[in-house]
Write a protein that holds these residues in place. Structure first.
Motif, PDB file in Angstrom:
ATOM      1  N   HIS A   7       2.407  11.203  -5.029  1.00 49.18           N
ATOM      2  CA  HIS A   7       3.254  10.807  -3.914  1.00 49.18           C
ATOM      3  C   HIS A   7       4.144   9.639  -4.318  1.00 49.18           C
ATOM      4  O   HIS A   7       3.786   8.838  -5.176  1.00 49.18           O
ATOM      5  CB  HIS A   7       2.419  10.445  -2.685  1.00 49.18           C
ATOM      6  CG  HIS A   7       1.450   9.327  -2.921  1.00 49.18           C
ATOM      7  ND1 HIS A   7       0.209   9.528  -3.497  1.00 49.18           N
ATOM      8  CD2 HIS A   7       1.536   8.013  -2.688  1.00 49.18           C
ATOM      9  CE1 HIS A   7      -0.420   8.380  -3.588  1.00 49.18           C
ATOM     10  NE2 HIS A   7       0.357   7.432  -3.108  1.00 49.18           N
ATOM     11  N   VAL A   8       5.316   9.611  -3.697  1.00 46.82           N
ATOM     12  CA  VAL A   8       6.255   8.511  -3.872  1.00 46.82           C
ATOM     13  C   VAL A   8       6.679   8.074  -2.478  1.00 46.82           C
ATOM     14  O   VAL A   8       7.139   8.899  -1.672  1.00 46.82           O
ATOM     15  CB  VAL A   8       7.504   8.939  -4.683  1.00 46.82           C
ATOM     16  CG1 VAL A   8       8.505   7.796  -4.749  1.00 46.82           C
ATOM     17  CG2 VAL A   8       7.117   9.404  -6.074  1.00 46.82           C
ATOM     18  N   PHE A   9       6.493   6.780  -2.212  1.00 44.22           N
ATOM     19  CA  PHE A   9       6.961   6.200  -0.955  1.00 44.22           C
ATOM     20  C   PHE A   9       8.161   5.310  -1.250  1.00 44.22           C
ATOM     21  O   PHE A   9       8.095   4.437  -2.107  1.00 44.22           O
ATOM     22  CB  PHE A   9       5.868   5.358  -0.288  1.00 44.22           C
ATOM     23  CG  PHE A   9       4.742   6.146   0.281  1.00 44.22           C
ATOM     24  CD1 PHE A   9       4.968   7.132   1.228  1.00 44.22           C
ATOM     25  CD2 PHE A   9       3.449   5.907  -0.125  1.00 44.22           C
ATOM     26  CE1 PHE A   9       3.920   7.865   1.755  1.00 44.22           C
ATOM     27  CE2 PHE A   9       2.390   6.626   0.400  1.00 44.22           C
ATOM     28  CZ  PHE A   9       2.626   7.609   1.341  1.00 44.22           C
ATOM     29  N   LEU A  10       9.246   5.551  -0.549  1.00 43.24           N
ATOM     30  CA  LEU A  10      10.414   4.685  -0.628  1.00 43.24           C
ATOM     31  C   LEU A  10      10.253   3.578   0.399  1.00 43.24           C
ATOM     32  O   LEU A  10       9.763   3.821   1.513  1.00 43.24           O
ATOM     33  CB  LEU A  10      11.688   5.480  -0.351  1.00 43.24           C
ATOM     34  CG  LEU A  10      11.926   6.693  -1.236  1.00 43.24           C
ATOM     35  CD1 LEU A  10      13.212   7.401  -0.826  1.00 43.24           C
ATOM     36  CD2 LEU A  10      11.948   6.308  -2.698  1.00 43.24           C
ATOM     37  N   THR A  11      10.658   2.380   0.047  1.00 49.29           N
ATOM     38  CA  THR A  11      10.574   1.257   0.965  1.00 49.29           C
ATOM     39  C   THR A  11      11.802   0.386   0.792  1.00 49.29           C
ATOM     40  O   THR A  11      12.549   0.538  -0.180  1.00 49.29           O
ATOM     41  CB  THR A  11       9.266   0.454   0.742  1.00 49.29           C
ATOM     42  OG1 THR A  11       9.070  -0.428   1.844  1.00 49.29           O
ATOM     43  CG2 THR A  11       9.288  -0.314  -0.567  1.00 49.29           C
TER      44      THR A  11
ATOM     45  N   ARG B  19       3.687  -4.163   6.151  1.00 43.49           N
ATOM     46  CA  ARG B  19       2.477  -3.357   5.951  1.00 43.49           C
ATOM     47  C   ARG B  19       1.209  -4.198   5.995  1.00 43.49           C
ATOM     48  O   ARG B  19       0.124  -3.680   6.228  1.00 43.49           O
ATOM     49  CB  ARG B  19       2.522  -2.651   4.582  1.00 43.49           C
ATOM     50  CG  ARG B  19       3.567  -1.597   4.444  1.00 43.49           C
ATOM     51  CD  ARG B  19       3.371  -0.756   3.207  1.00 43.49           C
ATOM     52  NE  ARG B  19       3.334  -1.453   1.952  1.00 43.49           N
ATOM     53  CZ  ARG B  19       4.347  -1.554   1.095  1.00 43.49           C
ATOM     54  NH1 ARG B  19       5.507  -0.996   1.380  1.00 43.49           N
ATOM     55  NH2 ARG B  19       4.210  -2.194  -0.050  1.00 43.49           N
ATOM     56  N   THR B  20       1.322  -5.488   5.730  1.00 40.05           N
ATOM     57  CA  THR B  20       0.165  -6.366   5.602  1.00 40.05           C
ATOM     58  C   THR B  20      -0.746  -6.269   6.823  1.00 40.05           C
ATOM     59  O   THR B  20      -0.296  -6.412   7.958  1.00 40.05           O
ATOM     60  CB  THR B  20       0.620  -7.830   5.398  1.00 40.05           C
ATOM     61  OG1 THR B  20       1.485  -7.872   4.265  1.00 40.05           O
ATOM     62  CG2 THR B  20      -0.566  -8.752   5.179  1.00 40.05           C
ATOM     63  N   GLY B  21      -2.021  -5.989   6.546  1.00 41.09           N
ATOM     64  CA  GLY B  21      -3.018  -5.920   7.610  1.00 41.09           C
ATOM     65  C   GLY B  21      -2.974  -4.656   8.446  1.00 41.09           C
ATOM     66  O   GLY B  21      -3.643  -4.568   9.476  1.00 41.09           O
ATOM     67  N   THR B  22      -2.200  -3.659   8.018  1.00 39.53           N
ATOM     68  CA  THR B  22      -2.105  -2.402   8.771  1.00 39.53           C
ATOM     69  C   THR B  22      -2.628  -1.254   7.910  1.00 39.53           C
ATOM     70  O   THR B  22      -2.879  -1.422   6.714  1.00 39.53           O
ATOM     71  CB  THR B  22      -0.651  -2.090   9.176  1.00 39.53           C
ATOM     72  OG1 THR B  22       0.088  -1.698   8.010  1.00 39.53           O
ATOM     73  CG2 THR B  22       0.022  -3.283   9.846  1.00 39.53           C
ATOM     74  N   TRP B  23      -2.733  -0.086   8.499  1.00 45.29           N
ATOM     75  CA  TRP B  23      -3.165   1.105   7.771  1.00 45.29           C
ATOM     76  C   TRP B  23      -2.215   1.439   6.623  1.00 45.29           C
ATOM     77  O   TRP B  23      -2.603   2.044   5.637  1.00 45.29           O
ATOM     78  CB  TRP B  23      -3.303   2.288   8.734  1.00 45.29           C
ATOM     79  CG  TRP B  23      -2.021   2.900   9.216  1.00 45.29           C
ATOM     80  CD1 TRP B  23      -1.150   2.382  10.124  1.00 45.29           C
ATOM     81  CD2 TRP B  23      -1.481   4.149   8.814  1.00 45.29           C
ATOM     82  NE1 TRP B  23      -0.100   3.235  10.306  1.00 45.29           N
ATOM     83  CE2 TRP B  23      -0.274   4.343   9.520  1.00 45.29           C
ATOM     84  CE3 TRP B  23      -1.899   5.136   7.933  1.00 45.29           C
ATOM     85  CZ2 TRP B  23       0.508   5.467   9.379  1.00 45.29           C
ATOM     86  CZ3 TRP B  23      -1.108   6.272   7.788  1.00 45.29           C
ATOM     87  CH2 TRP B  23       0.090   6.425   8.507  1.00 45.29           C
TER      88      TRP B  23
ATOM     89  N   GLN C 146      -1.307   1.798  -1.414  1.00 45.52           N
ATOM     90  CA  GLN C 146      -2.091   1.598  -2.634  1.00 45.52           C
ATOM     91  C   GLN C 146      -2.912   2.828  -3.012  1.00 45.52           C
ATOM     92  O   GLN C 146      -3.711   2.772  -3.947  1.00 45.52           O
ATOM     93  CB  GLN C 146      -3.017   0.393  -2.455  1.00 45.52           C
ATOM     94  CG  GLN C 146      -2.268  -0.897  -2.241  1.00 45.52           C
ATOM     95  CD  GLN C 146      -3.169  -2.042  -1.825  1.00 45.52           C
ATOM     96  OE1 GLN C 146      -4.383  -1.937  -1.836  1.00 45.52           O
ATOM     97  NE2 GLN C 146      -2.559  -3.146  -1.446  1.00 45.52           N
ATOM     98  N   ALA C 147      -2.719   3.932  -2.306  1.00 42.80           N
ATOM     99  CA  ALA C 147      -3.483   5.152  -2.593  1.00 42.80           C
ATOM    100  C   ALA C 147      -3.262   5.580  -4.037  1.00 42.80           C
ATOM    101  O   ALA C 147      -2.141   5.503  -4.558  1.00 42.80           O
ATOM    102  CB  ALA C 147      -3.074   6.273  -1.640  1.00 42.80           C
ATOM    103  N   PRO C 148      -4.338   6.043  -4.700  1.00 45.57           N
ATOM    104  CA  PRO C 148      -4.209   6.464  -6.098  1.00 45.57           C
ATOM    105  C   PRO C 148      -3.259   7.654  -6.252  1.00 45.57           C
ATOM    106  O   PRO C 148      -3.104   8.463  -5.348  1.00 45.57           O
ATOM    107  CB  PRO C 148      -5.633   6.881  -6.482  1.00 45.57           C
ATOM    108  CG  PRO C 148      -6.516   6.559  -5.340  1.00 45.57           C
ATOM    109  CD  PRO C 148      -5.675   6.178  -4.176  1.00 45.57           C
ATOM    110  N   GLY C 149      -2.624   7.724  -7.418  1.00 46.31           N
ATOM    111  CA  GLY C 149      -1.790   8.877  -7.746  1.00 46.31           C
ATOM    112  C   GLY C 149      -0.371   8.790  -7.248  1.00 46.31           C
ATOM    113  O   GLY C 149       0.327   9.802  -7.190  1.00 46.31           O
TER     114      GLY C 149
END
Length: 185
Positions: A2-6, A131-135, A141-144
C-alpha cells in the motif's frame, strides 16, 4: 502493498492519485470522498463511479460550522464498497482517510483488512500531525507500505513513480490471483 499519499489540504494529493490511475489504466475498486458542491456535506462513493452527491452517499455534514461524521453511514457505505471491490478489483483506492471515521468500527476494520490484503492499495491519509493519537497513526505504520508526502516540488513527477511501483505490485497480485484460480480447478 500500500501507498498512502499525504500532505496539506490543496497540495494535489487527489490529483496525483487521479494521474497515477490514468497512467496505470486500471478500473479501481475502493472509494472516493469529497465535499458536495454546496460544501455542506461530505460524500463517499465507489471509486469506479462518478461522484454521487446524494443524501444516500453522505457520510458527514456541517453542524454549527464543524464537520461531523456519521459512523453508521461510513459503516454502511464504506464496508459494502470495500467488500464488493475486494471481489474483483486489482487495485483499491482509499481516498481519503481521516478522523471522521474514528467511531466507525466496521469501516475501520474493512480498511485494515484492505491494507493487510493482497490487493495493492493507493490511498490518501491525513498528514502526520493530524494522525497523532488516532487510528490513522497505526495505519500509516502498517507493514508492507509507504507514506509519501505530496508537495509542490514532487506532485508532477510523483504519478509516474507511483505508477511504476504500483504497476509491479499489480502484476504480482494478478499472478497470485491466476495461481489461486488454477489451483481451484
Amino acid at each position: 502493498m500500500h501507498v498512502f499519499l499525504t500532505g496539506p489540504s490543496g497540495v494535489g494529493k487527489s490529483t496525483a492519485l487521479d494521474r497515477t490511475l490514468a497512467l496505470l489504466g486500471v478500473r479501481p475498486g475502493g472509494f472516493r470522498t469529497a465535499f458536495a458542491p454546496d460544501r455542506s456535506r461530505l460524500c463517499l462513493w465507489p471509486a469506479w463511479e462518478e461522484p454521487d452527491w446524494s443524501e444516500t452517499h453522505t457520510v458527514a455534514r456541517m453542524v454549527e460550522g464543524r464537520l461531523t461524521g456519521d459512523p453508521a453511514a461510513f459503516d454502511r457505505l464504506g464496508t459494502a464498497i470495500l467488500a464488493e471491490s475486494r471481489s474483483w478489483a486489482g487495485l483499491l483506492v482509499l481516498d481519503e482517510l481521516g478522523w471522521l471515521e474514528r467511531e466507525a468500527a466496521a469501516f475501520r476494520r474493512a480498511v485494515w483488512d484492505s491494507v493487510a490484503g493482497e490487493i495493492p492499495v493507493l490511498g490518501v491519509i491525513k498528514p502526520a500531525p493530524q494522525r497523532t493519537g488516532t487510528w490513522l497513526e497505526e495505519l500509516a505504520q502498517a507493514p508492507g507500505g509507504a507514506v509519501v508526502t505530496v508537495d509542490p516540488v514532487n506532485r508532477d513527477s510523483l504519478p509516474a513513480l507511483l505508477a511504476e511501483r504500483l504497476g509491479a505490485a499489480l502484476e504480482i497480485s494478478g499472478k497470485k490471483k491466476q495461481e489461486r484460480a488454477g489451483n481451484e480447478r
